[in-house]
Write a protein that holds these residues in place. Sequence first.
Motif, PDB file in Angstrom:
ATOM      1  N   ILE A   1      -5.560  -8.359  -0.466  1.00  0.00           N
ATOM      2  CA  ILE A   1      -5.537  -6.892  -0.334  1.00  0.00           C
ATOM      3  C   ILE A   1      -4.337  -6.318  -1.081  1.00  0.00           C
ATOM      4  N   GLY A   2      -3.166  -6.903  -0.850  1.00  0.00           N
ATOM      5  CA  GLY A   2      -1.967  -6.439  -1.527  1.00  0.00           C
ATOM      6  C   GLY A   2      -2.021  -6.699  -3.022  1.00  0.00           C
ATOM      7  N   GLU A   3      -2.597  -7.819  -3.417  1.00  0.00           N
ATOM      8  CA  GLU A   3      -2.719  -8.162  -4.837  1.00  0.00           C
ATOM      9  C   GLU A   3      -3.586  -7.143  -5.566  1.00  0.00           C
ATOM     10  N   LYS A   4      -4.704  -6.764  -4.959  1.00  0.00           N
ATOM     11  CA  LYS A   4      -5.580  -5.767  -5.571  1.00  0.00           C
ATOM     12  C   LYS A   4      -4.862  -4.433  -5.721  1.00  0.00           C
TER      13      LYS A   4
ATOM     14  N   GLU B   1       0.833  -1.204   0.000  1.00  0.00           N
ATOM     15  CA  GLU B   1       0.000   0.000   0.000  1.00  0.00           C
ATOM     16  C   GLU B   1       0.864   1.250   0.000  1.00  0.00           C
ATOM     17  N   ALA B   2       1.905   1.233   0.818  1.00  0.00           N
ATOM     18  CA  ALA B   2       2.768   2.404   0.932  1.00  0.00           C
ATOM     19  C   ALA B   2       3.454   2.730  -0.384  1.00  0.00           C
ATOM     20  N   VAL B   3       4.063   1.737  -1.001  1.00  0.00           N
ATOM     21  CA  VAL B   3       4.839   2.017  -2.210  1.00  0.00           C
ATOM     22  C   VAL B   3       3.924   2.377  -3.381  1.00  0.00           C
ATOM     23  N   CYS B   4       2.773   1.731  -3.482  1.00  0.00           N
ATOM     24  CA  CYS B   4       1.850   2.075  -4.557  1.00  0.00           C
ATOM     25  C   CYS B   4       1.351   3.506  -4.409  1.00  0.00           C
TER      26      CYS B   4
ATOM     27  N   ALA C   1      -0.300  -1.441 -11.539  1.00  0.00           N
ATOM     28  CA  ALA C   1      -0.019  -1.856 -12.919  1.00  0.00           C
ATOM     29  C   ALA C   1      -0.787  -0.988 -13.908  1.00  0.00           C
ATOM     30  N   ASP C   2      -2.037  -0.701 -13.603  1.00  0.00           N
ATOM     31  CA  ASP C   2      -2.842   0.175 -14.462  1.00  0.00           C
ATOM     32  C   ASP C   2      -2.244   1.581 -14.500  1.00  0.00           C
TER      33      ASP C   2
END
Length: 321
Positions: free
Chosen positions: A280-283, A220-223, A289-290
């Motif tokens: 959660i992390g996968e989503k 979550e943080a890095v995204c 990616a989008d």
Amino acid sequence: MQRHLTDVEILKELEPVAEAGLNHHLKVAKEWHPHDYVPWDLGRNFAALGGEDWDPEQSRLSEVAKVAMVTNLLTEDNLPSYHRGAANHFSLDGAWGHWVNQWTAEENRHGIVIRDYLVVTRGVDPVALERMRMEHMRNGYDPDEEERDIHEPGPLMISAYATLQELATRVSHRNTGKICDDPIAESMLQRVATDENLHMVFYRNMFSAGFDLAPDQAMEAVCAIIEGFRMPGRGMPNWRRNSVIMAKHGIYDLRQHLEEVVMPNVKKWRIFERTDVTAIGEKRREQLADYLEDLQKQVVRFEEQRDRMLAREAAKAERSA
């Protein structure tokens, strides 16, 4: 389901990593002195001491080099704000405190050497430069602004942001040195860029350990940081104009941001290869990616617009010749 770790728990678990990173940094970082990178023989008094005040014709720098040098310097100038943010989110105790203070001392040299160079060589108007410094530092910088719309910032987000920011600054300093048409300036800014790279390595390794410790929280943080990344100098005078000029001339543009800053860390942290995240992390990484796919399209659009702009300017200059 992964247990959510508090900031205190994360800092405690990562302190041995911080200590190891600090010790490695102290081992590989080379001591250097700002005065060794300044051509003092070019200096002379200004009018207050019987000399001559600054005139644009005294500068050997191109207009683009001036913009880049001033932007890089003012970014370094807000160090008190950066130190406060690092101290608040890490600690001033133990290895964390030693690192924060070491990093601050090293970053301070960057502002010292760039300002000394610009004043001694009369590269830019020193009065205008000082006024911009005062305004920028009065405004300060709030590192929490990057994250406040998401959730309470913490050491994982600060480490992710610092990794990207230090690498971005390295790219900007390095490319600024190349367009100054002065081997002294290029050597100076390469020295500064080397420091920024070492700082990036510390924060990158710290975040890597954080990823292993709390995969979903780190994802979550890095995204969030990649999607919302903005340079800390954005609050300085003429920031938007100067950023456009620097991007236009290839000092720091969207492709460099994507290919030299974002993607190397995406690969280093194995963001799309990790198997330790939950749904959660996968989503969250699917959303990243989008975002990256869209960013690549923005790069192409920007370069097409820039090429058309440069072509128009070249044609106009040819007609005026």
